[in-house]
Scaffold this motif. Structure first.
Motif: not given
Length: 135
Positions: A49-56
């Protein structure tokens, strides 16, 4: 002569829009997203989920670059460096140099070489924008 501003805008649009779609899916359903990609994130979805936020955030920065390619060129440098580092780490893992058995799953190989391609593209466009700044 290559119109680097036009190329940068195309890259910003492609990377920005795809990052928002993919990261949105990965934030809403991290296990489902990575499973679709052929990888397992296990039961603790914090890192995914953290990675998805960074990707966003990368997607937002790329879309901001559409209007101001030079001002937001740092996102291209960032992506070029982190995708290069990820490529090297994944290749080391594939070779068994990082304490895990040698090899990667099929999806891992695909992502590894996608990261290499994206790193090259990002660094090439960043260099082109920087060269345009210097005359």
């Amino acid at each position: 002569m290559i119109n680097m501003l036009a190329i940068a805008r195309v890259i910003y649009a492609l990377f920005g829009l795809s990052a928002l779609v993919v990261s949105g899916w990965a934030m809403v359903s991290p296990a489902g997203f990575w499973s679709y990609m052929g990888l397992s994130v296990g039961s603790d979805l914090v890192v995914a989920t953290y990675y998805a936020g960074v990707f966003f955030a990368v997607g937002i920065m790329c879309l901001l670059g559409l209007g101001h390619p030079h001002r937001y060129s740092g996102i291209l440098l960032f992506m070029g460096i982190y995708k290069s580092a990820s490529f090297v780490a994944l290749m080391a893992r594939a070779a068994g140099l990082l304490g895990a058995p040698a090899g990667l799953p099929e999806a891992g190989w695909t992502l590894t070489f996608q990261y290499l391609a994206m790193a090259v593209i990002c660094l090439w466009v960043y260099r082109g924008l920087a060269s345009a700044d210097n005359g």
